[in-house]
Design an enzyme around this catalytic site. Sequence first.
Site, PDB file in Angstrom:
ATOM      1  N   CYS A  83       0.836  -1.195   0.000  1.00  0.00           N
ATOM      2  CA  CYS A  83       0.000   0.000   0.000  1.00  0.00           C
ATOM      3  C   CYS A  83       0.874   1.249   0.000  1.00  0.00           C
ATOM      4  O   CYS A  83       1.508   1.549  -0.995  1.00  0.00           O
ATOM      5  CB  CYS A  83      -0.971  -0.041   1.183  1.00  0.00           C
ATOM      6  SG  CYS A  83      -2.341   1.134   1.038  1.00  0.00           S
ATOM      7  N   HIS A 126      -3.657  -5.541   1.187  1.00  0.00           N
ATOM      8  CA  HIS A 126      -2.970  -5.848   2.441  1.00  0.00           C
ATOM      9  C   HIS A 126      -3.017  -7.353   2.759  1.00  0.00           C
ATOM     10  O   HIS A 126      -3.886  -7.800   3.523  1.00  0.00           O
ATOM     11  CB  HIS A 126      -3.611  -5.077   3.593  1.00  0.00           C
ATOM     12  CG  HIS A 126      -3.362  -3.611   3.557  1.00  0.00           C
ATOM     13  ND1 HIS A 126      -2.255  -3.030   4.121  1.00  0.00           N
ATOM     14  CD2 HIS A 126      -4.083  -2.588   3.018  1.00  0.00           C
ATOM     15  CE1 HIS A 126      -2.294  -1.719   3.952  1.00  0.00           C
ATOM     16  NE2 HIS A 126      -3.390  -1.422   3.269  1.00  0.00           N
ATOM     17  N   GLU A 139      -1.156  -8.894   4.751  1.00  0.00           N
ATOM     18  CA  GLU A 139      -0.876  -9.073   6.179  1.00  0.00           C
ATOM     19  C   GLU A 139      -2.136  -9.065   7.031  1.00  0.00           C
ATOM     20  O   GLU A 139      -2.095  -9.425   8.217  1.00  0.00           O
ATOM     21  CB  GLU A 139       0.094  -7.982   6.660  1.00  0.00           C
ATOM     22  CG  GLU A 139      -0.489  -6.598   6.862  1.00  0.00           C
ATOM     23  CD  GLU A 139      -0.592  -5.764   5.604  1.00  0.00           C
ATOM     24  OE1 GLU A 139      -0.721  -4.523   5.717  1.00  0.00           O
ATOM     25  OE2 GLU A 139      -0.554  -6.331   4.489  1.00  0.00           O
TER      26      GLU A 139
END
Length: 235
Positions: free
Chosen positions: A96, A199, A201
């Site tokens: 990002c 994202h 994660e």
Amino acid sequence: MSRPAAVVVAAPGTNRDHDVAFALELAGATPSIVSMAAVAACPRLVTGAQILVVAGGFSHADALGAGRMFAISLQQGLGEALRAFVADGKPVLGICNGFQTLVRAGLLPGALGHNVGGGFQCEWVRLEPQPSRCIWTRELEPFDCPIAHGEGRYVNADVTALEHAGQVALRYTVNPNGSVGDIAGVCDPSGVVLGLMPHPENHVVARQHPLHTRRCGGALGLHLFEHGVAHARSL
């Protein structure tokens, strides 16, 4: 090397540092979060590691453009040491705002512009790994993860050349922001540097997906981190 050392570089305004560290730990690395100020004072904090991740958020409040100030800090703090890190084949990931930073720092091709809708978007998307040079995405299955950005529209003047060079790593199954060619992530010519807007994660355990009780979450974003860790172990 059982657990390669991974550095998550943070700057004022980044907010996914701990999420990335958690993903790296689950993937088999030993992560540490280091501020850009600390890196500038001691570049060895990064150059002595095996993995580098530039996390997402709103670094420097997106002053002068998303990722611009972070990119300047990264270039000034590491300079040629960062390119030597890549030349040594060590994996680098920008997520990002980290993607925006790596693009502005010249490590990745293209640019990121405002979403076609003109506003900030926060939703879940599905990503399709593409045949590419990218060591982070090889043999990955399609996976779901969230986006959270206002300047996530990927722009490149020659997508065909990018594809032929094996640098289109990830595509959206449904384009949320107007990115050219539905591109969600690209890699550098060596394949060790990956930048993506979504994202991964934030989908490293099944319960993070809003539809996990219906078993609709697809593969985990964790696998992307596992590939990066496996590559670092092989060096």
